[in-house]
Scaffold this active site. Structure first.
Site, PDB file in Angstrom:
ATOM      1  N   GLY A  11      48.332  18.773  44.285  1.00 35.51           N
ATOM      2  CA  GLY A  11      49.558  18.134  43.797  1.00 35.51           C
ATOM      3  C   GLY A  11      49.778  16.806  44.494  1.00 35.51           C
ATOM      4  O   GLY A  11      49.557  16.698  45.693  1.00 35.51           O
ATOM      5  N   ARG A  72      43.116  19.029  39.712  1.00 31.07           N
ATOM      6  CA  ARG A  72      42.850  20.422  40.079  1.00 31.07           C
ATOM      7  C   ARG A  72      41.433  20.691  39.568  1.00 31.07           C
ATOM      8  O   ARG A  72      41.121  20.414  38.410  1.00 31.07           O
ATOM      9  CB  ARG A  72      43.813  21.372  39.383  1.00 31.07           C
ATOM     10  CG  ARG A  72      45.265  20.987  39.577  1.00 31.07           C
ATOM     11  CD  ARG A  72      45.941  21.761  40.675  1.00 31.07           C
ATOM     12  NE  ARG A  72      47.356  21.369  40.756  1.00 31.07           N
ATOM     13  CZ  ARG A  72      48.071  21.427  41.848  1.00 31.07           C
ATOM     14  NH1 ARG A  72      47.536  21.829  42.983  1.00 31.07           N
ATOM     15  NH2 ARG A  72      49.335  21.082  41.846  1.00 31.07           N
ATOM     16  N   ASP A 127      55.166  20.286  49.994  1.00 37.29           N
ATOM     17  CA  ASP A 127      55.640  21.630  50.375  1.00 37.29           C
ATOM     18  C   ASP A 127      55.757  21.885  51.875  1.00 37.29           C
ATOM     19  O   ASP A 127      56.384  22.848  52.282  1.00 37.29           O
ATOM     20  CB  ASP A 127      54.714  22.696  49.779  1.00 37.29           C
ATOM     21  CG  ASP A 127      54.782  22.708  48.258  1.00 37.29           C
ATOM     22  OD1 ASP A 127      55.832  22.303  47.721  1.00 37.29           O
ATOM     23  OD2 ASP A 127      53.798  23.103  47.615  1.00 37.29           O
TER      24      ASP A 127
HETATM   25  P1  ATP Z   1      49.476  21.371  46.655  1.00 34.63           P
HETATM   26  O1  ATP Z   1      49.807  22.582  47.489  1.00 34.63           O
HETATM   27  O2  ATP Z   1      50.271  20.173  47.024  1.00 34.63           O
HETATM   28  O3  ATP Z   1      49.465  21.637  45.185  1.00 34.63           O
HETATM   29  P2  ATP Z   1      46.697  21.866  47.212  1.00 34.63           P
HETATM   30  O4  ATP Z   1      45.664  21.027  47.872  1.00 34.63           O
HETATM   31  O5  ATP Z   1      47.037  23.165  47.895  1.00 34.63           O
HETATM   32  O6  ATP Z   1      47.959  20.947  47.018  1.00 34.63           O
HETATM   33  P3  ATP Z   1      45.270  23.271  45.097  1.00 34.63           P
HETATM   34  O7  ATP Z   1      45.369  23.111  43.618  1.00 34.63           O
HETATM   35  O8  ATP Z   1      45.476  24.601  45.710  1.00 34.63           O
HETATM   36  O9  ATP Z   1      46.269  22.180  45.704  1.00 34.63           O
HETATM   37  O10 ATP Z   1      43.808  22.770  45.560  1.00 34.63           O
HETATM   38  C1  ATP Z   1      43.347  21.481  45.205  1.00 34.63           C
HETATM   39  C2  ATP Z   1      41.878  21.511  44.937  1.00 34.63           C
HETATM   40  O11 ATP Z   1      41.166  21.878  46.138  1.00 34.63           O
HETATM   41  C3  ATP Z   1      41.406  22.510  43.901  1.00 34.63           C
HETATM   42  O12 ATP Z   1      41.623  22.077  42.578  1.00 34.63           O
HETATM   43  C4  ATP Z   1      39.927  22.606  44.243  1.00 34.63           C
HETATM   44  O13 ATP Z   1      39.232  21.479  43.746  1.00 34.63           O
HETATM   45  C5  ATP Z   1      39.967  22.541  45.787  1.00 34.63           C
HETATM   46  N1  ATP Z   1      39.965  23.905  46.338  1.00 34.63           N
HETATM   47  C6  ATP Z   1      41.002  24.788  46.365  1.00 34.63           C
HETATM   48  N2  ATP Z   1      40.623  25.965  46.908  1.00 34.63           N
HETATM   49  C7  ATP Z   1      39.326  25.843  47.235  1.00 34.63           C
HETATM   50  C8  ATP Z   1      38.340  26.712  47.831  1.00 34.63           C
HETATM   51  N3  ATP Z   1      38.639  27.957  48.215  1.00 34.63           N
HETATM   52  N4  ATP Z   1      37.096  26.229  48.022  1.00 34.63           N
HETATM   53  C9  ATP Z   1      36.772  24.982  47.650  1.00 34.63           C
HETATM   54  N5  ATP Z   1      37.640  24.121  47.072  1.00 34.63           N
HETATM   55  C10 ATP Z   1      38.896  24.524  46.861  1.00 34.63           C
END
Ligand code: ATP
Length: 320
Positions: A11, A72, A127
Protein backbone atom coordinates in the site's frame (compact mmCIF):
# COMPACT_ATOMS: atom_id res chain seq x y z
CA UNK A 1 29.20 -1.45 -4.14
CA UNK A 2 28.34 0.67 -7.14
CA UNK A 3 24.60 0.57 -7.69
CA UNK A 4 21.68 0.64 -5.28
CA UNK A 5 18.17 -0.36 -6.39
CA UNK A 6 15.08 1.17 -4.80
CA UNK A 7 11.49 -0.04 -4.95
CA UNK A 8 8.23 0.83 -3.23
CA UNK A 9 5.79 -1.98 -2.56
CA UNK A 10 2.42 -2.75 -0.94
CA UNK A 11 0.00 0.00 0.00
CA UNK A 12 1.31 3.46 -0.84
CA UNK A 13 2.03 5.86 1.98
CA UNK A 14 2.77 9.59 2.11
CA UNK A 15 6.52 9.99 2.46
CA UNK A 16 7.46 7.16 0.10
CA UNK A 17 8.73 9.78 -2.35
CA UNK A 18 10.69 11.49 0.41
CA UNK A 19 12.20 8.05 1.14
CA UNK A 20 13.15 7.44 -2.52
CA UNK A 21 14.69 10.92 -2.69
CA UNK A 22 16.75 10.39 0.45
CA UNK A 23 18.14 7.03 -0.69
CA UNK A 24 18.89 8.22 -4.23
CA UNK A 25 20.49 11.52 -3.18
CA UNK A 26 22.53 9.91 -0.38
CA UNK A 27 23.76 7.25 -2.79
CA UNK A 28 24.66 9.78 -5.48
CA UNK A 29 26.44 12.07 -3.02
CA UNK A 30 28.51 9.06 -1.90
CA UNK A 31 29.58 8.41 -5.49
CA UNK A 32 27.14 5.54 -6.12
CA UNK A 33 24.40 5.18 -8.71
CA UNK A 34 20.73 4.83 -7.82
CA UNK A 35 18.27 2.77 -9.84
CA UNK A 36 14.50 3.02 -9.48
CA UNK A 37 12.39 -0.09 -9.94
CA UNK A 38 8.78 0.59 -10.94
CA UNK A 39 5.74 -1.30 -9.57
CA UNK A 40 7.43 -3.04 -6.65
CA UNK A 41 8.39 -6.69 -7.03
CA UNK A 42 6.28 -6.99 -10.21
CA UNK A 43 8.51 -4.40 -11.93
CA UNK A 44 11.62 -6.04 -10.51
CA UNK A 45 10.77 -9.36 -12.17
CA UNK A 46 9.71 -7.61 -15.40
CA UNK A 47 12.94 -5.56 -15.48
CA UNK A 48 11.10 -2.21 -15.29
CA UNK A 49 14.25 -0.53 -13.97
CA UNK A 50 15.80 2.87 -14.73
CA UNK A 51 18.60 5.09 -13.50
CA UNK A 52 17.65 7.91 -11.13
CA UNK A 53 19.44 11.24 -11.39
CA UNK A 54 19.58 13.78 -8.59
CA UNK A 55 17.48 16.19 -10.69
CA UNK A 56 14.68 13.59 -10.88
CA UNK A 57 14.34 13.93 -7.12
CA UNK A 58 13.59 17.66 -7.30
CA UNK A 59 10.27 18.57 -5.70
CA UNK A 60 9.16 15.03 -4.89
CA UNK A 61 9.67 15.38 -1.13
CA UNK A 62 6.31 17.15 -0.86
CA UNK A 63 4.35 14.77 -3.10
CA UNK A 64 2.12 11.95 -1.84
CA UNK A 65 1.98 8.57 -3.60
CA UNK A 66 5.14 7.13 -5.09
CA UNK A 67 6.91 8.11 -8.30
CA UNK A 68 8.09 4.49 -8.52
CA UNK A 69 4.48 3.27 -8.35
CA UNK A 70 3.50 0.33 -6.21
CA UNK A 71 1.93 -3.05 -6.84
CA UNK A 72 0.60 -6.12 -5.12
CA UNK A 73 2.42 -9.10 -6.62
CA UNK A 74 1.65 -12.25 -4.65
CA UNK A 75 3.64 -14.35 -7.15
CA UNK A 76 6.78 -13.02 -5.44
CA UNK A 77 6.18 -15.52 -2.63
CA UNK A 78 7.33 -18.23 -5.08
CA UNK A 79 11.03 -19.04 -5.11
CA UNK A 80 11.34 -19.20 -8.90
CA UNK A 81 9.90 -15.66 -9.17
CA UNK A 82 12.33 -14.41 -6.51
CA UNK A 83 15.25 -15.89 -8.48
CA UNK A 84 14.01 -14.14 -11.64
CA UNK A 85 14.09 -10.89 -9.67
CA UNK A 86 17.70 -11.53 -8.68
CA UNK A 87 18.58 -12.22 -12.33
CA UNK A 88 17.17 -8.81 -13.28
CA UNK A 89 19.12 -7.07 -10.49
CA UNK A 90 22.33 -8.70 -11.73
CA UNK A 91 21.53 -7.79 -15.34
CA UNK A 92 21.33 -4.11 -14.34
CA UNK A 93 24.51 -4.39 -12.24
CA UNK A 94 22.65 -3.60 -9.02
CA UNK A 95 24.54 -4.71 -5.90
CA UNK A 96 21.98 -4.06 -3.16
CA UNK A 97 18.30 -3.25 -2.84
CA UNK A 98 16.27 -1.02 -0.54
CA UNK A 99 12.62 -2.07 -0.26
CA UNK A 100 10.24 0.60 1.03
CA UNK A 101 6.94 -0.85 2.23
CA UNK A 102 5.02 -2.72 4.88
CA UNK A 103 5.60 -6.10 6.49
CA UNK A 104 4.55 -7.99 3.33
CA UNK A 105 7.20 -6.12 1.36
CA UNK A 106 9.72 -6.89 4.09
CA UNK A 107 9.09 -10.59 3.44
CA UNK A 108 10.09 -9.99 -0.19
CA UNK A 109 13.32 -8.30 1.00
CA UNK A 110 13.89 -11.14 3.47
CA UNK A 111 13.53 -13.76 0.70
CA UNK A 112 16.09 -11.96 -1.50
CA UNK A 113 18.48 -11.77 1.46
CA UNK A 114 18.04 -15.54 2.07
CA UNK A 115 19.02 -16.09 -1.59
CA UNK A 116 22.22 -14.10 -0.96
CA UNK A 117 21.13 -10.72 -2.36
CA UNK A 118 21.63 -7.97 0.22
CA UNK A 119 18.34 -6.16 0.79
CA UNK A 120 17.28 -3.60 3.35
CA UNK A 121 13.69 -3.09 4.47
CA UNK A 122 12.67 0.51 5.09
CA UNK A 123 9.33 1.10 6.85
CA UNK A 124 6.84 2.88 4.58
CA UNK A 125 3.23 2.18 5.51
CA UNK A 126 0.43 4.16 7.08
CA UNK A 127 -0.46 1.35 9.51
CA UNK A 128 2.62 1.63 11.75
CA UNK A 129 2.52 -2.16 12.07
CA UNK A 130 6.11 -3.18 11.33
CA UNK A 131 8.33 -4.87 13.90
CA UNK A 132 11.70 -3.25 14.58
CA UNK A 133 10.58 0.38 14.63
CA UNK A 134 8.50 2.69 16.79
CA UNK A 135 7.24 4.59 13.73
CA UNK A 136 6.83 4.03 10.00
CA UNK A 137 6.94 6.68 7.28
CA UNK A 138 3.36 7.62 6.33
CA UNK A 139 1.81 7.03 9.75
CA UNK A 140 2.05 10.63 10.95
CA UNK A 141 0.47 11.94 7.74
CA UNK A 142 -2.34 9.37 7.89
CA UNK A 143 -3.08 10.39 11.50
CA UNK A 144 -3.13 14.08 10.52
CA UNK A 145 -5.52 13.41 7.64
CA UNK A 146 -7.76 11.29 9.89
CA UNK A 147 -7.69 13.93 12.62
CA UNK A 148 -8.71 16.67 10.20
CA UNK A 149 -11.71 14.53 9.17
CA UNK A 150 -12.60 13.74 12.81
CA UNK A 151 -12.52 17.45 13.73
CA UNK A 152 -14.94 18.15 10.88
CA UNK A 153 -17.20 15.28 11.92
CA UNK A 154 -17.17 16.63 15.49
CA UNK A 155 -18.43 19.98 14.18
CA UNK A 156 -21.41 18.48 12.38
CA UNK A 157 -22.08 16.00 15.21
CA UNK A 158 -22.37 18.93 17.63
CA UNK A 159 -24.82 20.76 15.42
CA UNK A 160 -27.13 17.75 14.95
CA UNK A 161 -26.74 15.87 18.23
CA UNK A 162 -25.43 12.77 16.52
CA UNK A 163 -23.25 9.81 17.33
CA UNK A 164 -20.68 9.36 14.60
CA UNK A 165 -18.85 6.09 14.10
CA UNK A 166 -15.77 6.77 12.00
CA UNK A 167 -13.85 3.79 10.60
CA UNK A 168 -10.16 4.43 10.10
CA UNK A 169 -7.59 2.24 8.36
CA UNK A 170 -5.71 -0.41 10.33
CA UNK A 171 -6.41 -4.09 9.67
CA UNK A 172 -4.07 -5.57 12.24
CA UNK A 173 -2.96 -2.51 14.20
CA UNK A 174 -5.12 0.12 15.84
CA UNK A 175 -2.39 2.79 15.87
CA UNK A 176 -4.11 5.26 13.51
CA UNK A 177 -7.40 4.97 15.43
CA UNK A 178 -5.61 5.40 18.78
CA UNK A 179 -3.57 8.44 17.85
CA UNK A 180 -6.32 10.19 15.89
CA UNK A 181 -8.91 9.23 18.50
CA UNK A 182 -6.94 10.68 21.42
CA UNK A 183 -6.21 13.84 19.44
CA UNK A 184 -9.87 14.26 18.42
CA UNK A 185 -11.29 13.79 21.94
CA UNK A 186 -13.17 10.65 20.90
CA UNK A 187 -15.75 9.22 23.30
CA UNK A 188 -14.58 5.70 22.51
CA UNK A 189 -11.73 4.15 20.53
CA UNK A 190 -12.23 0.59 19.32
CA UNK A 191 -9.12 -1.31 18.19
CA UNK A 192 -8.31 -4.91 17.21
CA UNK A 193 -5.74 -5.30 19.98
CA UNK A 194 -8.39 -5.18 22.72
CA UNK A 195 -11.83 -6.57 23.44
CA UNK A 196 -14.58 -3.99 23.27
CA UNK A 197 -17.82 -3.81 25.22
CA UNK A 198 -20.51 -2.38 22.96
CA UNK A 199 -23.07 -2.26 25.74
CA UNK A 200 -20.72 -0.13 27.85
CA UNK A 201 -20.17 2.20 24.88
CA UNK A 202 -23.96 2.55 24.38
CA UNK A 203 -24.33 3.21 28.10
CA UNK A 204 -21.64 5.87 27.99
CA UNK A 205 -23.40 7.65 25.12
CA UNK A 206 -26.67 7.63 27.07
CA UNK A 207 -24.84 8.91 30.16
CA UNK A 208 -23.20 11.65 28.08
CA UNK A 209 -26.65 12.73 26.92
CA UNK A 210 -27.95 12.84 30.49
CA UNK A 211 -24.95 14.99 31.40
CA UNK A 212 -25.73 17.46 28.61
CA UNK A 213 -23.29 16.16 25.96
CA UNK A 214 -25.50 15.12 23.11
CA UNK A 215 -22.94 14.50 20.35
CA UNK A 216 -20.58 11.55 20.40
CA UNK A 217 -17.62 10.30 18.42
CA UNK A 218 -16.55 6.67 18.18
CA UNK A 219 -13.30 5.96 16.36
CA UNK A 220 -13.12 2.42 15.02
CA UNK A 221 -10.15 0.61 13.45
CA UNK A 222 -11.14 -1.33 10.32
CA UNK A 223 -9.60 -4.53 11.73
CA UNK A 224 -12.44 -4.78 14.26
CA UNK A 225 -15.36 -4.51 11.81
CA UNK A 226 -16.84 -1.99 9.41
CA UNK A 227 -18.50 1.22 10.62
CA UNK A 228 -21.79 0.00 9.12
CA UNK A 229 -21.63 -3.25 11.12
CA UNK A 230 -20.73 -1.39 14.31
CA UNK A 231 -23.66 1.00 13.79
CA UNK A 232 -26.04 -1.94 13.36
CA UNK A 233 -24.84 -3.46 16.65
CA UNK A 234 -24.99 -0.14 18.51
CA UNK A 235 -28.49 0.66 17.23
CA UNK A 236 -29.78 -2.39 19.11
CA UNK A 237 -29.22 -0.46 22.37
CA UNK A 238 -31.71 2.32 21.58
CA UNK A 239 -32.01 5.51 19.53
CA UNK A 240 -28.55 7.00 19.60
CA UNK A 241 -28.83 8.96 16.29
CA UNK A 242 -25.91 7.07 14.80
CA UNK A 243 -24.15 7.76 11.50
CA UNK A 244 -21.40 5.56 10.03
CA UNK A 245 -18.48 6.88 7.97
CA UNK A 246 -15.54 5.08 6.38
CA UNK A 247 -12.61 7.37 5.66
CA UNK A 248 -10.87 4.89 3.37
CA UNK A 249 -8.11 5.72 0.94
CA UNK A 250 -8.15 9.45 1.71
CA UNK A 251 -5.84 8.51 4.60
CA UNK A 252 -3.15 7.35 2.19
CA UNK A 253 -2.95 10.50 0.10
CA UNK A 254 -1.69 14.04 0.48
CA UNK A 255 1.52 15.84 1.09
CA UNK A 256 3.56 14.23 3.88
CA UNK A 257 3.90 16.00 7.22
CA UNK A 258 7.27 17.48 8.21
CA UNK A 259 7.71 14.58 10.65
CA UNK A 260 7.27 11.98 7.90
CA UNK A 261 9.61 13.87 5.55
CA UNK A 262 12.32 14.11 8.19
CA UNK A 263 11.90 10.46 9.20
CA UNK A 264 12.11 9.38 5.53
CA UNK A 265 15.25 11.50 5.07
CA UNK A 266 16.92 9.96 8.13
CA UNK A 267 15.96 6.39 7.14
CA UNK A 268 17.12 6.79 3.54
CA UNK A 269 20.48 8.25 4.48
CA UNK A 270 20.94 5.55 7.14
CA UNK A 271 20.14 2.74 4.67
CA UNK A 272 22.84 3.97 2.27
CA UNK A 273 25.37 4.34 5.10
CA UNK A 274 24.77 0.72 6.16
CA UNK A 275 25.12 -0.57 2.60
CA UNK A 276 28.36 1.38 2.19
CA UNK A 277 29.67 -0.34 5.32
CA UNK A 278 28.91 -3.64 3.58
CA UNK A 279 25.96 -4.40 5.82
CA UNK A 280 22.73 -5.82 4.42
CA UNK A 281 19.85 -8.11 5.25
CA UNK A 282 18.60 -5.50 7.67
CA UNK A 283 15.35 -3.89 8.74
CA UNK A 284 15.83 -0.29 9.71
CA UNK A 285 13.80 1.67 12.16
CA UNK A 286 13.69 4.28 14.86
CA UNK A 287 13.56 3.48 18.55
CA UNK A 288 13.56 6.14 21.27
CA UNK A 289 14.50 8.63 18.53
CA UNK A 290 17.62 6.65 17.57
CA UNK A 291 18.10 5.02 14.19
CA UNK A 292 18.44 1.26 14.55
CA UNK A 293 19.08 -1.69 12.25
CA UNK A 294 18.13 -5.25 13.03
CA UNK A 295 18.50 -8.53 11.18
CA UNK A 296 15.53 -8.67 8.79
CA UNK A 297 15.01 -12.42 9.13
CA UNK A 298 15.07 -12.33 12.93
CA UNK A 299 12.86 -9.21 12.97
CA UNK A 300 10.18 -10.86 10.87
CA UNK A 301 10.37 -14.30 12.47
CA UNK A 302 10.71 -13.40 16.14
CA UNK A 303 9.28 -9.94 16.69
CA UNK A 304 5.91 -8.26 16.44
CA UNK A 305 4.83 -4.66 16.32
CA UNK A 306 3.48 -3.60 19.70
CA UNK A 307 0.68 -1.06 19.65
CA UNK A 308 0.75 1.34 22.58
CA UNK A 309 -2.66 0.40 23.95
CA UNK A 310 -2.06 2.60 27.01
CA UNK A 311 -3.31 5.41 24.75
CA UNK A 312 -6.78 3.89 25.00
CA UNK A 313 -6.60 3.98 28.82
CA UNK A 314 -5.39 7.57 28.62
CA UNK A 315 -8.33 8.47 26.40
CA UNK A 316 -10.77 6.79 28.79
CA UNK A 317 -9.35 8.78 31.72
CA UNK A 318 -9.50 12.06 29.83
CA UNK A 319 -13.03 11.33 28.61
CA UNK A 320 -14.41 10.33 31.99
P1 ATP B 1 0.79 -2.41 3.49
O1 ATP B 1 0.70 -3.12 4.82
O2 ATP B 1 1.02 -0.95 3.62
O3 ATP B 1 -0.33 -2.74 2.56
P2 ATP B 1 2.67 -4.42 2.66
O4 ATP B 1 4.08 -4.32 2.20
O5 ATP B 1 2.43 -5.20 3.93
O6 ATP B 1 2.12 -2.95 2.76
P3 ATP B 1 1.52 -6.56 1.05
O7 ATP B 1 0.49 -6.49 -0.03
O8 ATP B 1 1.31 -7.45 2.21
O9 ATP B 1 1.76 -5.05 1.51
O10 ATP B 1 2.92 -7.00 0.38
C1 ATP B 1 3.45 -6.27 -0.71
C2 ATP B 1 4.14 -7.19 -1.66
O11 ATP B 1 5.27 -7.82 -1.00
C3 ATP B 1 3.33 -8.35 -2.18
O12 ATP B 1 2.44 -7.98 -3.21
C4 ATP B 1 4.42 -9.29 -2.67
O13 ATP B 1 4.93 -8.84 -3.91
C5 ATP B 1 5.50 -9.09 -1.58
N1 ATP B 1 5.35 -10.14 -0.55
C6 ATP B 1 4.40 -10.22 0.42
N2 ATP B 1 4.56 -11.35 1.15
C7 ATP B 1 5.62 -12.00 0.65
C8 ATP B 1 6.29 -13.24 0.96
N3 ATP B 1 5.90 -14.02 1.96
N4 ATP B 1 7.37 -13.58 0.22
C9 ATP B 1 7.79 -12.80 -0.79
N5 ATP B 1 7.19 -11.64 -1.15
C10 ATP B 1 6.13 -11.23 -0.46
Amino acid sequence: MKRIGILTSGGDAAGMNASVRAIARSAISAGLEAYGINYGFAGLVAGDIHKLESIDMDGIISRGGTILYSARFPEFAEEKTQLKGIEQLKKFGIDALVVIGGDGSYHGAERLTQHGFNSIGMPGTIDNDIPGTDFTVGFDTAVSVALDALDRVNDTATSHQRTFIVELMGRGAGDIALWAGVAADADAIVIPEREYDIEAIAEKIKQNRKNGKDHNLIVLAEGVMSAAEFKEKLDKFGTLHTRAITLGHIQRGGSPTARDRVLASRFGDFAVKLLLEGKGGLAIGIRDNKLVASDIIDTLENHKHITDVSLQDLNDRLRF
